[in-house]
Write a protein that holds these residues in place. Structure first.
Motif, PDB file in Angstrom:
ATOM      1  N   THR A  55     -19.528  12.656 -29.829  1.00 45.25           N
ATOM      2  CA  THR A  55     -19.012  13.521 -28.762  1.00 45.25           C
ATOM      3  C   THR A  55     -17.781  12.893 -28.101  1.00 45.25           C
ATOM      4  OG1 THR A  55     -21.214  14.418 -28.325  1.00 45.25           O
ATOM      5  CG2 THR A  55     -19.550  14.665 -26.593  1.00 45.25           C
ATOM      6  N   GLU A  68     -14.750  13.347 -30.225  1.00 47.07           N
ATOM      7  CA  GLU A  68     -14.215  14.705 -30.136  1.00 47.07           C
ATOM      8  C   GLU A  68     -13.388  14.890 -28.867  1.00 47.07           C
ATOM      9  OE1 GLU A  68     -14.215  16.961 -32.341  1.00 47.07           O
ATOM     10  OE2 GLU A  68     -15.630  16.095 -33.774  1.00 47.07           O
ATOM     11  N   TRP A 100     -23.645  10.701 -28.746  1.00 49.52           N
ATOM     12  CA  TRP A 100     -22.613  10.444 -27.742  1.00 49.52           C
ATOM     13  C   TRP A 100     -21.389   9.786 -28.359  1.00 49.52           C
ATOM     14  CZ3 TRP A 100     -22.504  13.150 -23.646  1.00 49.52           C
ATOM     15  CH2 TRP A 100     -23.678  13.577 -23.043  1.00 49.52           C
TER      16      TRP A 100
END
Length: 538
Positions: free
Chosen positions: A524, A527, A521
C-alpha cells in the motif's frame, strides 16, 4: 519493511522541510593547485610484483579470479595490504565505521607505518560523524586521505549536509560510486563491494550477495591511470582542507589507535578452505609464490570525475557520446550480442532508453535474462517503485525476470551461507553471449547513468562467463522467483498485465500473486509513494 520505507521517505521529507526553513549556502574554499602524484609501476623488487611478473604467461594478458564469497573477498584485500611494500591505492564509495571498516583502516595504517605510501580516496556522502576517525588515519605519516566532492558544512549528519548545500544540490547529489584496491602496482581487487560488515557476510542481519574479482597483469597499469584521474581531480580535497580540528597529531593518532583496537575491532574470521567456485584463499597462492588464475584479455573503463559538475564530452556545444563511460560500454556490448544477455543489477530502472535497448536486441531474437531484488529483499524500497513501472514491459518483450527472495535464500542449502540472516543482491554484472563478463560498480538505473561515477571491467573469457552463469543459476533456482504474466493476462493491455511469482522447491511449484514476502502495508505504501518518486534521482 514498512518502518524502513517510512523512515527513508520521512528522512527526505524532513530534509526538504528543514532546508526550506533553514537553508544556507555553504561553499568550498578555494584551494591552491596540488602537484599530481601517480601510481607506481609493478616491479620485481617487491614481493607482490615478483609473484605477479612470475605468474604472467604473456605481457598482453591479465589474470583473474572471481570472488563471490565475502570472507574470501575481504581476506584478499587484507592480504594485499599486509604484503604491500611500496604503495596502496584505495578508492571506495563507502567505508563503514564497523568492525570491517575499522579493521581495514587499521590495516592501511599499519602498512603506512611500514613505509608504504597509502593513498585513500573516499566519497564524502557517508562520512557523516566519522571526521575524527578519518583525521586520525590521515595523521599517520605516509597516509594521504582525500574526499571526493566534499560537503563544505554540516559534517555531523547527512541531513545537515544537504540542508547546508541546498543551493548546491546539483553538485552534492553527484557521487563517486567506484570501488578499487591496488597494491604495489601489481595486484588489485575490483567489483561491487563497499567496505562494511554487510558486504562481507559479517552481520546477523541483512547481508549482501556480491561479486568482486582479483586481477593482475596487463590491466593493472590502466587501473592505476583511472585511479590517478580521480586522485588528481580538482573535485577532490585532502580531508584536512575540509575538516578542521584543534587536536594535535599525536592525540588524533592515539584516538584512532583506541577506536580501531582489538576491544572494538576484532580480526575477521579466517576464510573457508574453499569458496563456491572451489578456489582456496589467495593467501595460499601468495605463500607459494605463484598465482593460479584465468589469463585472458580485458578492458577497464571509468566515468570522468568531471561528471560531478555535469560536464560531458561535446563538440561545438553539441553533446557527444561518452565512449569511455561505463554505461556506454555495457550498452554497446548488449547491442552487439548475438545469442543472449544476462544482466544483474540490484537497483534496476531501465528507463525509456534501457527499454529501447532491450527491444532492439530482442528484435534479433537475443535472449535476455535479468536478476534483481524483490521488494522484500531490496534495501532501497523507493527504487522498487520505479522498477515496477518497467516490469510488465520487460516481460512483454520476452525478457526473463528473476527477483531475489530473502526467504528462499535463507532456506536454500547452497545459499545457506547466510544462515538466518537476510540475503540481498548487491552484485553488478553482465554476461554477453557466454563469453564476455562485465564486473563493476554500475547499476542499471538513472543514478549510475547520470549522477554517479562508476568503474567497470570487461573480461573476455568464456570460462569466467560460465562461472558467473553457474553462480546465477544457483541463485535463480534456490534463491529467487521467476516472474510471468498470469494466465489470461493480456501482455499488450496495460490494465490487465497481472504478474505472478513462480518458484520450484522440492519438486513443488509455488505461484504467488502478490509481491513475495511482503505485507499489505508494504504494498500500500508503495502505491501511495510511487507517483511522488522522482525517477531521475533514484
Amino acid at each position: 519493511m514498512t518502518r524502513r520505507l517510512l523512515s527513508r521517505w520521512g528522512h527526505w521529507v524532513f530534509a526538504l522541510v528543514a532546508a526550506s526553513l533553514f537553508a544556507g549556502c555553504a561553499t568550498l574554499p578555494d584551494e591552491a593547485p596540488r602537484p599530481p602524484t601517480k601510481a607506481i609501476a609493478v616491479s620485481a623488487d617487491t614481493a607482490l610484483g615478483k609473484i605477479a611478473l612470475a605468474s604472467q604467461p604473456d605481457p598482453d594478458l591479465s589474470g583473474f579470479r572471481l570472488m563471490p564469497g565475502g570472507d574470501f573477498a575481504f581476506d584478499t584485500r587484507l592480504q594485499l595490504a599486509r604484503r604491500a611494500q611500496r604503495t596502496l591505492d584505495v578508492q571506495y564509495y563507502q567505508i563503514e565505521n564497523d568492525e570491517t571498516g575499522r579493521y581495514l583502516l587499521r590495516t592501511l595504517r599499519d602498512a603506512a607505518q611500514r613505509g608504504v605510501r597509502v593513498r585513500l580516496l573516499m566519497d564524502d556522502l557517508y562520512t557523516s560523524g566519522e571526521d575524527e576517525l578519518l583525521l586520525g588515519l590521515a595523521a599517520t605519516p605516509n597516509v594521504e586521505l582525500r574526499l571526493f566532492n566534499p560537503f563544505p558544512a554540516g559534517r555531523g549528519s547527512l541531513l545537515k549536509r544537504f540542508t547546508a548545500s541546498l543551493f548546491d544540490f546539483s553538485r552534492v547529489n553527484r557521487r563517486m560510486h567506484n570501488k578499487l584496491f591496488i597494491a604495489d602496482g601489481a595486484m588489485a581487487v575490483a567489483g561491487g563491494r563497499n567496505i562494511g560488515n554487510q558486504y562481507f557476510r559479517r552481520t546477523t542481519g541483512p547481508n549482501f550477495i556480491d561479486l568482486d574479482t582479483f586481477v593482475t597483469g596487463a590491466l593493472i597499469p590502466r587501473l592505476g591511470v583511472l585511479f590517478d584521474q580521480y586522485w588528481n581531480s580538482p573535485h577532490v580535497r585532502p580531508i584536512g582542507a575540509v575538516v578542521h580540528t584543534d587536536l594535535p597529531r599525536e592525540e588524533l593518532q592515539r584516538r584512532f589507535d583506541a577506536a580501531t583496537g582489538p576491544d572494538t575491532t576484532p580480526p575477521p574470521p579466517r576464510p573457508a578452505p574453499n569458496d563456491l567456485l572451489g578456489y582456496s584463499p589467495v593467501a595460499d597462492d601468495l605463500d607459494a609464490g605463484k598465482l593460479g588464475l584465468i589469463w585472458t584479455t580485458a578492458e577497464a573503463y571509468a566515468d570522468s570525475p568531471d561528471r560531478v559538475i555535469g560536464k560531458t564530452a561535446s563538440y561545438g556545444g553539441v553533446p557527444l557520446l561518452d565512449v569511455d563511460s561505463v554505461r556506454y560500454n555495457v550498452v554497446e556490448q548488449m547491442r552487439r550480442a548475438r545469442s543472449e544477455v544476462t544482466l544483474v543489477s540490484p537497483y534496476l530502472i531501465p528507463g525509456a532508453s534501457g527499454l529501447e535497448v532491450m527491444r532492439e536486441i530482442r528484435g534479433r531474437n537475443v535472449k535476455i535474462s535479468v536478476v534483481t531484488n524483490s521488494l522484500a529483499a531490496t534495501d532501497e524500497p523507493l527504487v522498487h517503485t520505479a522498477y515496477r513501472r518497467y516490469r510488465a514491459d520487460m516481460l512483454a518483450l520476452g525478457a526473463e525476470l528473476h527477483e531475489l527472495s530473502s526467504a528462499r535464500t535463507r532456506r536454500s542449502v547452497r545459499l545457506g551461507l547466510f544462515g538466518t540472516s537476510v540475503g540481498r543482491l548487491h552484485a553488478k554484472s553482465a554476461v554477453i553471449d557466454q563469453r564476455i563478463l562485465f564486473v563493476g560498480s554500475m547499476n542499471f538505473d538513472p543514478r549510475s547513468e547520470i549522477h554517479n561515477t562508476e568503474i567497470g571491467l570487461f573480461i573476455r573469457n568464456p570460462e569466467m562467463a560460465q562461472q558467473t552463469l553457474k553462480l546465477l543459476d544457483v541463485l535463480k533456482q534456490q534463491g529467487a522467483y521467476r516472474l510471468r504474466f498470469a494466465e489470461g493476462a493480456d501482455a499488450g493491455a496495460v490494465g490487465s498485465r497481472r504478474i505472478e511469482w513462480v518458484s520450484e522447491e522440492g519438486g513443488k511449484t509455488t505461484v504467488l500473486h502478490e509481491e513475495p514476502d511482503s505485507g499489505f502495508w508494504d504494498r500500500t505504501m508503495l502505491e501511495l509513494l510511487s507517483p511522488l518518486t522522482p525517477e531521475s534521482l533514484l
